[in-house]
Scaffold this active site. Structure first.
Site, PDB file in Angstrom:
ATOM      1  N   MET A 102       0.803  -1.219   0.000  1.00  0.00           N
ATOM      2  CA  MET A 102       0.000   0.000   0.000  1.00  0.00           C
ATOM      3  C   MET A 102       0.839   1.273   0.000  1.00  0.00           C
ATOM      4  SD  MET A 102      -3.027  -0.149  -0.663  1.00  0.00           S
ATOM      5  CE  MET A 102      -3.578   1.517  -0.312  1.00  0.00           C
ATOM      6  N   CYS A 103       1.976   1.260   0.702  1.00  0.00           N
ATOM      7  CA  CYS A 103       2.769   2.502   0.742  1.00  0.00           C
ATOM      8  C   CYS A 103       3.300   2.838  -0.635  1.00  0.00           C
ATOM      9  CB  CYS A 103       3.893   2.395   1.772  1.00  0.00           C
ATOM     10  SG  CYS A 103       5.038   1.052   1.468  1.00  0.00           S
ATOM     11  N   THR A 104       3.610   1.804  -1.417  1.00  0.00           N
ATOM     12  CA  THR A 104       4.074   2.033  -2.785  1.00  0.00           C
ATOM     13  C   THR A 104       2.954   2.673  -3.603  1.00  0.00           C
ATOM     14  OG1 THR A 104       5.566   0.138  -2.719  1.00  0.00           O
ATOM     15  CG2 THR A 104       4.874   0.901  -4.898  1.00  0.00           C
TER      16      THR A 104
END
Lengths: 561, 462
Positions: free
Chosen positions: B235-237
């Protein structure tokens, strides 16, 4: 290239099947195109629009619309081959309908080429289907050039004499030939093509081209722009592992006489060196730095020396790249240009591929690094392009005859170029040039698939002698076993093969009675169609040159005969 | 072993059938003609050196195939169409086919029983119509349903089941169903309760075919680790560090669409709606431009949103042919069946590899071994849930956990019904002790991956 006599003859005998529905105005043409894009979506993702174009411009000839033949065509018609022509003089019999999805009860007594063309054509209106109600022997007698127009000839269930005749003609004309058969529970394919070049081989597990052992100047400069020790924490954790590894590699090499870590021990030590670089928190506990984990994981593969594979090296040294003429194909021109690049700008290496794998990094750092590789790839492609222009000029051809797109694709794929050259059927079948070594060594295991090849050769001999195949009728089985055994023995003797063919296989091949069970024909159909698509699109690598499928054991093998 | 049991079962089945079969397969005009089954009869009526040890040539075996043998084909797509054709041309006539999908234009490059005019119609119906029409006497019965819509009484009627599915969950479900049909007498497996399961799968130029004899050979769950995990980007990507065009597309799909609801409140992204894809495509281009990422195309957008797997006719033909050959071998006892897994790849030449996949000793689907859960009594229920979904051998999707507490059946957590999920969510942060669970307690877990509830024994480590 159409010869008048050939066209006239075909017009007389050949009836074009006009099943295509016409679309006239531009709107419906566009709509037609859009639907094609939707229809073929799942395969376009495999061979791209250019692969599809090649397919749609191809015209394939099938000889004999037996179940094997129609199954092969089905798998070419569905993906949208441009056109097919079936050559078959036989009339449909009851047993033909029994194992063939493209023949029905009402086709019994009709010409098999025509009947099969109708139901195959019906599969896909984009395709143009044709049939010729003649035997290949007749065509070879009256109009051998008939076969020269095809992208590929697929010969199914031809007796040996006809097959060898046909093979000689198409070999001379440079038309690829794919021989296929289903015999009981055995499937067989033989590819006969003088030279088939592949730029886009799409290898399954290709190593990345990162140049960490010899970073090019722009890459070196880019690496230097990073100061790992003094970076902010966030930047440190989001620096691409390629940069991380390059930095530690510099350190290692300065301490190891410029050598790369090679042995297992050295690589372990190098991994530890990188591990030590992971930032620690106030309590001395290493932080979670995934990019460093990635660097450590990639030590095994990323440090491989940048080297041209032996396969590609052979191509660079090939005769065809040495002797450039006006008619030299784009492929060999490009190989020659590549060779000149390697010797000059490449300094022993191929053009930089220009791609890097995804990795933990912030967008900006990743994109910048990716662009360093991309720019270098472009620069290298331009250098190759200059070599090509000079070569084309030297043989009196226009510089535009090899497009920029072609050059770029070639450079990107340069590490994976493949050339397939098959021995002719004449060479395989001649007692002087039969591949004795391959046959004998495989037969060290008497149950190797090679014994099935020998049996197929033997039943062909049986057919030559008796005008029929062994064991077709129940009452023949017993006696034919003995006759087939003699055929096996004389075949082995004539060819100087001191191998043992187990009696069980002779019995089994009589049991088959030369039938063509549909599932086995369908297996060959799928296999052969894909090889045909490889030949037509020049993508992926065809087999070389004999494929045997054993449906009893569900095994297969490829031999070079 | 399996091979010796097989023909016994077949003979018994032929005898049992008049009682079992309520179907009238009787006096129809089969439209047979001379020579029709020549290509099949050789294998049924002639002795041979490689046949199954218990094979006996007979002129009646063909009748068994034609009139009695009942085969279920699951899936009428790329593999299903090929399977139906192959079985029909091998003499099988009593065939059922299940498929819950309708026909899409993108199916037409390989699902050859369908035509442009059929788009939108149920695959099972059209497939059955086509085959019954083309192959006189063939009786394919279609079911436009999910496999989960049927129970044991339905599946029990088949001699052999062949799958051409595109979902691992569905495979595990039918696998579990056939396990539940097995009967054991005094701990010994009754061979007549075994229904062979043939499973095929393809992806681009790769494929595999396997023979599963429930209770005897490796089952789907025994070899779960063979299936590659699905790619899901972190998700952070997606949220803040995109690098690939795929990341941009996922951003729009997962974050931007639910926020902007471009086609109305609560309207879910439909990968089959070109307008939806067009919107995602445009927004993905914008996102990509922000980060200087190139490579977002309409085709890529659709591929990512729909998780499209490339497919061609040829690979499906090869794998379905392999499966159909095995169906014939098993039904006729003519040869020893594949034992038990074949992989195929024709990217570079043609490659097949055949091996015997081994049973897992404590397989949750097919071993009789009771499943264990070992946790500290102060562990939270969330940990148990994570274990059930993340453990490589279990890989459950949305497990529902129930237990008997204080003599009453209590749902500890269930996520497939919104209201119950909300009600039981607080349990996830409670400890096992707080939930009233005791040492040695049985937990019943239900999940989409199995038709039967899996029982786990709870052991406290502390």
């Amino acid at each position: 290239m159409f010869r008048e006599s050939a066209r006239a003859l075909c017009k007389r005998k050949r009836k074009r099947n006009e099943f295509k529905s016409g679309s006239v105005d531009m709107a419906s043409v566009d709509k037609g195109k859009a639907t094609k894009e939707q229809k073929y979506d799942r395969q376009l993702r495999l061979w791209g629009d250019h692969g599809q174009d090649a397919l749609e411009n191809a015209h394939v000839c099938l000889i004999n619309a037996s179940a094997t033949g129609t199954e092969i065509l089905k798998n070419l018609v569905l993906p949208g081959i441009g056109a097919f022509t079936i050559v078959d003089e036989n009339k449909v019999r009851g047993e033909d309908v029994g194992n063939n999805f493209f023949l029905t009860k009402s086709s019994i007594g009709r010409n098999r080429a025509q009947a099969a063309t109708e139901l195959l054509q019906e599969l896909n209106s984009d395709v143009s289907g044709n049939f010729v109600e003649e035997s290949p022997d007749q065509l070879l007698d009256n109009d051998p050039d008939f076969f020269h127009r095809f992208s590929l000839v697929i010969a199914v269930h031809l007796p040996e004499s006809t097959l060898l005749r046909l093979a000689a003609f198409v070999w001379g004309a440079g038309v690829p030939l794919l021989v296929c058969r289903t015999y009981g529970l055995i499937g067989y394919m033989r590819l006969v093509v003088k030279e088939h070049t592949v730029v886009e081989s799409h290898p399954d597990n290709a190593l990345e081209d990162l140049r960490l052992d010899h970073p090019f100047p722009e890459l070196k400069k880019h690496i230097q722009s990073y100061d790992l020790e003094n970076m902010e924490k966030r930047d440190h954790s989001h620096t691409p592992w390629i940069i991380v590894m390059a930095k530690y590699l510099e350190k290692w090499r300065s301490e190891h006489n410029k050598q790369m870590p090679k042995s297992y021990k050295e690589k372990e030590a190098f991994r530890e060196l990188i591990r030590q670089g992971i930032r620690k928190n106030e309590n001395g506990v290493p932080e979670d730095e995934e990019n460093f984990d990635e660097a450590i994981k990639n030590v095994n593969t990323a440090l491989n020396p940048t080297k041209i594979s032996s396969g590609v090296e052979e191509l660079l040294q090939d005769e065809n790249s040495k002797n450039i003429k006006a008619q030299t194909s784009s492929f060999w021109l490009l190989v020659r240009a590549l060779k000149e690049f390697v010797e000059k700008e490449g300094q022993g290496s191929l053009p930089v591929r220009g791609t890097i794998p995804d990795m933990i990094a912030d967008s900006d750092k990743f994109i910048k690094l990716q662009n360093v590789y991309r720019e270098k790839a472009k620069e290298d492609a331009t250098a190759v392009s200059n070599h090509i222009s000079a070569l084309l000029q030297s043989v009196g051809r226009l510089p535009e005859s090899v497009s920029e797109q072609e050059i770029r694709l070639f450079c990107k794929s340069s590490a994976f170029l493949r050339v397939v050259r098959c021995r002719s059927l004449a060479e395989e079948y001649s007692t002087e040039t039969i591949n004795k070594d391959e046959i004998s060594s495989c037969m060290d295991n008497p149950d190797s698939e090679m014994v099935l090849y020998l049996m197929l050769r033997a039943v062909d001999k049986f057919y030559q002698q008796h005008g029929r195949y062994p064991g077709v009728y129940n009452y023949q089985v017993e006696e034919d076993i003995g006759k087939l055994k003699s055929c096996v023995n004389s075949f082995l003797q004539e060819n100087g093969l001191a191998v043992n063919v187990k009696h069980d296989y002779i019995h089994e091949f009589c049991r088959y009675g030369a039938v063509e069970p549909h599932p086995v024909a369908s297996f060959v159909g799928g296999s052969a169609a894909q090889e045909a698509i490889k030949i037509i699109t020049h993508q992926f690598v065809p087999f070389n040159n004999t494929f045997i499928y054993n449906a009893m054991a569900q095994t297969s093998a490829t031999f070079q005969l | 072993m399996a091979d010796v049991e097989e023909p016994e079962k077949k003979r018994r089945r032929v005898e049992e059938l008049p009682e079992k079969m309520a179907v009238d397969s009787g006096c129809r005009d089969t439209g047979d003609w001379e020579g029709r089954w020549n290509h099949v009869k050789k294998f049924l009526e002639r002795a041979g050196p490689f046949t199954h040890p218990d094979f006996e040539p007979s002129t009646e075996s063909l009748q068994f195939l034609l009139d009695t043998c009942k085969v279920l084909v699951i899936g009428a797509g790329g593999l299903g169409c090929e399977l139906l054709k192959n079985l029909a041309l091998s003499g099988f006539r009593q065939i059922h086919v299940i498929d819950m999908d309708t026909i899409d234009v993108s199916n037409l490059n390989r699902q050859f029983l369908f035509r442009p005019k059929d788009v939108g119609r149920p695959k099972a119906d059209v497939a059955a119509e086509f085959v019954n029409n083309r192959i006189p006497g063939c009786n394919v019965v279609p079911h436009f349903k999910k496999i989960q819509d049927f129970d044991e009484s339905f599946y029990r009627q088949f001699h052999i089941i062949v799958c051409g599915l595109d979902s691992i969950i569905a495979r595990r479900w039918i696998n579990g169903m056939l396990m539940s049909l097995l009967s054991y007498e005094d701990g010994v497996l009754d061979p007549s309760s075994i229904i062979p399961l043939l499973d095929g799968g393809t992806e681009g130029f790769k494929g595999n075919a396997r023979v599963i004899l429930p209770g005897m050979t490796a089952c789907i769950d025994c070899t779960l680790e063979l299936y590659p995990p699905q790619i899901n980007f972190p998700m952070c990507t997606i949220a803040s560090m995109p690098r690939l065009p795929e990341h941009c597309i996922e951003y729009v799909r997962i974050l931007q669409w639910p926020k902007e609801n471009p086609f109305g409140e609560g309207v879910v992204l439909d990968g089959d709606d070109p307008e939806h894809i067009q919107w995602v495509f445009q927004k993905s281009l914008e996102r990509a431009a922000e980060f200087k990422i190139t490579g977002v195309t309409y085709r890529l957008t659709q591929g990512v949103v729909k998780r499209i797997i490339p497919a061609v006719a040829s690979t499906n033909a090869v794998i379905a042919a392999t499966c159909a050959t095995e169906v014939f071998k098993i039904a006729s006892s003519a040869y020893i069946p594949l034992n038990n897994y074949l992989v195929f790849n024709d990217v570079d030449g043609l490659y097949t590899y055949t091996f015997e996949a081994e049973r897992k000793e404590n397989c949750s689907a097919c071993s009789q071994v009771p499943q264990k859960l070992q946790f500290s009594s102060s562990a939270k229920l969330q940990e148990v849930l994570d274990y059930l979904t993340e453990n490589a051998s279990l890989q459950m999707k949305t497990p529902a956990i129930t237990a008997t507490v204080d003599g009453k059946n209590k749902t500890l957590y269930l996520q497939t019904v919104a209201s119950i999920e909300e009600r039981t969510r607080p349990n996830l942060s409670r400890t096992l002790k707080e939930l009233g669970l005791a040492e040695g307690q049985e937990l019943a877990v239900a999940d989409v991956t199995t038709p039967q509830t899996v029982l786990f024994k709870l052991n406290f480590t502390s």
